[in-house]
Each structure stands twice: as structure tokens, then as C-alpha cells.
Design a protein around this motif. Sequence first.
Motif, PDB file in Angstrom:
ATOM      1  N   LEU A  53      30.070  39.385  44.267  1.00  0.00           N
ATOM      2  CA  LEU A  53      30.167  39.231  42.813  1.00  0.00           C
ATOM      3  C   LEU A  53      28.833  38.908  42.149  1.00  0.00           C
ATOM      4  N   ALA A 101      49.093  36.374  40.358  1.00  0.00           N
ATOM      5  CA  ALA A 101      47.701  35.931  40.224  1.00  0.00           C
ATOM      6  C   ALA A 101      46.928  36.135  41.525  1.00  0.00           C
ATOM      7  N   ALA A 104      45.846  39.661  41.583  1.00  0.00           N
ATOM      8  CA  ALA A 104      44.754  39.858  40.628  1.00  0.00           C
ATOM      9  C   ALA A 104      43.446  39.257  41.139  1.00  0.00           C
ATOM     10  N   CYS A 105      43.529  38.126  41.846  1.00  0.00           N
ATOM     11  CA  CYS A 105      42.323  37.520  42.423  1.00  0.00           C
ATOM     12  C   CYS A 105      41.683  38.458  43.446  1.00  0.00           C
ATOM     13  N   ALA A 108      39.881  41.266  41.726  1.00  0.00           N
ATOM     14  CA  ALA A 108      38.856  40.893  40.739  1.00  0.00           C
ATOM     15  C   ALA A 108      37.506  41.506  41.086  1.00  0.00           C
ATOM     16  N   THR A 110      34.761  40.885  38.914  1.00  0.00           N
ATOM     17  CA  THR A 110      33.733  40.032  38.317  1.00  0.00           C
ATOM     18  C   THR A 110      34.068  38.568  38.568  1.00  0.00           C
ATOM     19  N   GLU A 112      34.038  36.187  36.343  1.00  0.00           N
ATOM     20  CA  GLU A 112      34.856  35.675  35.241  1.00  0.00           C
ATOM     21  C   GLU A 112      36.337  35.972  35.462  1.00  0.00           C
ATOM     22  N   SER A 113      36.647  37.184  35.895  1.00  0.00           N
ATOM     23  CA  SER A 113      38.052  37.528  36.121  1.00  0.00           C
ATOM     24  C   SER A 113      38.623  36.768  37.309  1.00  0.00           C
ATOM     25  N   LEU A 114      37.810  36.564  38.343  1.00  0.00           N
ATOM     26  CA  LEU A 114      38.281  35.819  39.515  1.00  0.00           C
ATOM     27  C   LEU A 114      38.585  34.375  39.140  1.00  0.00           C
ATOM     28  N   PHE A 116      39.319  33.200  36.149  1.00  0.00           N
ATOM     29  CA  PHE A 116      40.485  33.199  35.259  1.00  0.00           C
ATOM     30  C   PHE A 116      41.783  33.276  36.063  1.00  0.00           C
ATOM     31  N   TRP A 117      41.850  34.213  36.992  1.00  0.00           N
ATOM     32  CA  TRP A 117      43.086  34.381  37.753  1.00  0.00           C
ATOM     33  C   TRP A 117      43.306  33.239  38.743  1.00  0.00           C
ATOM     34  N   ARG A 118      42.247  32.589  39.182  1.00  0.00           N
ATOM     35  CA  ARG A 118      42.420  31.396  40.034  1.00  0.00           C
ATOM     36  C   ARG A 118      43.046  30.257  39.227  1.00  0.00           C
TER      37      ARG A 118
END
Length: 528
Positions: A53, A101, A104-105, A108, A110, A112-114, A116-118
Amino acid sequence: MNAILPGLSRSNSPAGIHTNRFIIALTVTLASVLELLDTSIVNVAVPHMMGSLGATLDEIAWVSTGYVVANVIILPISGWLSGQLGRRNYFALSILIFTVASMACGAAATLESLVFWRIVQGLGGGGLLATAQSTIFETFPVKEMGTAMAIFGMGIMAGPALGPTVGGWLTDAYSWPWIFYINLPLGIAALLLTLVYVPDSAMQQKAAKVDYIGLILLAIGIGALQTMLERGEKNDWFQSTEVVVLALMAFFGLFLFIIHELETRHPIVDLRIMRDGQFNAGLIYAFLTGAALYSTIFMFPVYAQSLMGYNAFQTGMFILPSAIATAIALATTSKLVARGVSAKAVIVLGTIVFCYSMWMHYHFTTQSGAEDFFWPLVLRGLGLGMVFVPLNNLAMSNIAPKDMANASGLYNLTRMLGGSVGIATSATGYNHLLQSQQAHLSEHLATNAPATLQRLTTLKQILIVRGVPESMVNSKAHALLNMQVQKQANMLSFSQLFFWFGIVLACAIPLLLLMRNTKLRQGSMDAH
């Protein structure tokens, strides 16, 4: 719906619940294991995530911090949410959020997305522990409560311990997204089992009014406290403006939260249950037990990997016998307590066993190997396993069934905060001890001291035999000596920390004087 899931039609009947009680216990334990596994599974994959990342160590730390902060915010209000949505609905929704989630993790792309989903994953997972425990308390008759809590305890104790092992294996064998994808089949299984077997609570009450002020104050106070504990060591604690601000937010947030909850008619967390001295003593003991459990889980892998050179999987295999010992202790102590053996006596014995284990850890050296780790780790697992069930029983024995979900949330929050404080204190204590040991050893390594000269001479001879040019022998010998001093300072620091872990839990024993060997109250299963 009932034709598809026939268990739903009888999920709230006493006969159906009693028949399926062990399936219910295994279901809620499976969900709890998933939640706890993800508190530690990420740690071993950090270097891989940073490379994938393009994140710094400080940035990637939010992958863990965000998850744990979301966890501790949800834990104390899980009883309220369970009452609002219905226990089965809330538990199923938590598993669904956690599982989605997780997917989604893994996907991920990026940082930021990782992160957020964490956080979303932590919000889903945070409700599982307390809801699972309150479900067990209400599902099983008192005479079988020890067995039920032993099943639940195996997940609670094994989850954090197995995280690094599972995470290391998945990361090495596949790639870091698989530490999240592994949750998908297990999460789906837990969700289906929940919809079929987990009953609603007969005691749940829907609040007449939502306590938004209490919710906001709790989120600020607990969130700031947990973030401070997660980031304090990295930022040199109160030398950092960030940590000072977080400390002030935590203090005022929690202070105002307590005042508000005691005054409002519809609290989101009913703190009035803390009028019971036995419950309060149990909370403090749970806090210290959490500190002992998570600190040793945190520090032993650091010792084994950074100092001894073992990889994550090897370290996990060292820890595996400890997890097995915990399972044996949980099963045994649950039977003993059920047959009338004093819960307080079992707790004292378990604490003594843990302290002896830490004494054995204290004698680890830089030459210790697998055979030296076996019995200390086994005894650690036995000791903590012996404490878990009787302490749960004593702490909850005076709690009314209708307050069980609320009490379980506070109890699990306290244990998790104990773990966070223990890890933060361990990391800080280790660094201070290391500096002190390095200074102490350096004082005894004057270049004109006979022992130092003899050691340097030996190292020079070894280097010459290995073909090192004479012009480089002297500098390399001094470098090797400094490395040995560093390694010994590390070893002494770890030893002292292990010793203090034992002392901390031993200090909890006087709390038992405030507790009586009373039995748990019967839950909803009076028909049994």
C-alpha cells in the motif's frame, strides 16, 4: 422464512433452546473467536501491507488502532443495542457487518480504504463478545454454566494467541489479503447458525428514548483513551501534544459520561449495576487478568522473534501447547466449580500457577530453545485458564438476568482495556528497562578491564580463524562485543518484564476478600 430455517419457529421456546444449547454455545464462541483473532492476526502482516500500500509504519498502525478503538466503543453499548434490535437480530447483524467488512479489507487497494473497512469491521466485531456471553448466561441452566463458560473461554483465550500463528502462515503461504478472506467461510457459517439457533432474550427491553448524549460522550471518552494507549509509546507519551490532547479528551469525556449516565432516566449504559461490590471487584480482577493475558501474548513473540530469531509460524507453534493447556484448564475448572469446589480457591491456585510460570519465564536466556519454552508456556495457559471460569461466575453472581447483557459488555470492555493498558505498559517498560540495562552493562565493560580484554582477545582469535583480515579484526571484535551487550540487555529486559507480569496478577488476590462464593442467578431457563 421459517420453512427455510425451521429452527426459527422454535428458537425462543424453552425446550428448543435447551435441546440446542451446546450448538448455541459453539455458535456464539465461533463468532467471538473471529473477532478476537482479528485483534492480533494483522500484526505479522504489517511489513507486507506497507510494501503493497506504500504506507509508513505510523500510517499502517491505524489498521490495528482503528479496529480496536471501534471495538471498545461498541462493547459497553452492546447490551443497549441488543435490546433495541433484538438479540438474535443484533448478533446476526454484527456478524454480517464483520464478514462483509473482512471481504472489503482484503480487497482494499489503498491505505484509506483499508483503515475505513477495519473500523467498520471493528464496529461489527465489538458487539459479538458481550452478546455471546450474555446469550450463554441466559441459555444454560446454572448447573451447566461452568461447561458453557469453558467452551466460551476456549475461544476468548485461544483467539488472541493463535492470531500471529494463523496470520504468519497465511501471509507466507498466500498473501496478506488472506488474513481477512479467511473470515468469509467462518463468518457465513456463524451467521447461518445464528439465524437458526440463537434465541432472542426473554429479558430484553427496548429503551423508550435514545441517549444520544451518552453515546457521543462514550465514543469520545473510550475512543480517545484507546487511541492514546495504542499510540502513546510511538509518540513518547506525554511529551507529545497529540497524546496530551487524547488524555484530556478521554478524562473529560468519561467524567461527563459517568455523570450523565447516573442522572438520565434512559442510560445507554446503566452504571447502577456497579453498586454491587462483588461485580466491581470482579471488574478489577478481570482488568488485571486481561493485562496479564495480552501482555504475555504480546511480549513472548517479540522475545522469540526479535531476540531469538524464530519466525511467526515457529513462535505460534511454541504457543500452541499453551492454548491446549488453557482448554484443559477451562474444562477441568468448570467441572470442579460445578461440583462445589470453592471458586475463590481455584482462582488463587490459577494465579499462583501463572506466577510460577512467569518465574520460569524470568529465567529464559539467549540460549533458550523449544524445550525450555514448553513447560513455562503450558503453565501460563493452565494458570490463566483456571482463573477465567470461576472469575466470570463470581463477578456475575449478583447480577439480575435483565442486566446481564449490560454487565457482560462492561466486563469484556474492562478486560480488553486491561489488555490495552498491559501492552502499552509493557512496550514502554521494555524500552526503559533496555536503556537502563545497556547503561548498566556498559559501565562494566571498560576497555582496560581484565574480563573485557579477555573477551576481546577470544573474539579476535575467532575472527582470525574465520579469515578476517588483521586490519579489520580489532573493529569487528568491538562490534561483536557491543552486539553481545545489546543482546544481553534485551534478554535482561524481557526477564524483568515477565517477572513483573506475575507480580501484577498476584496483587489481584486480595480482591477475593471482597467476593463471596455465591452461585450465578438462574437466567431464562427456569423450565430446566
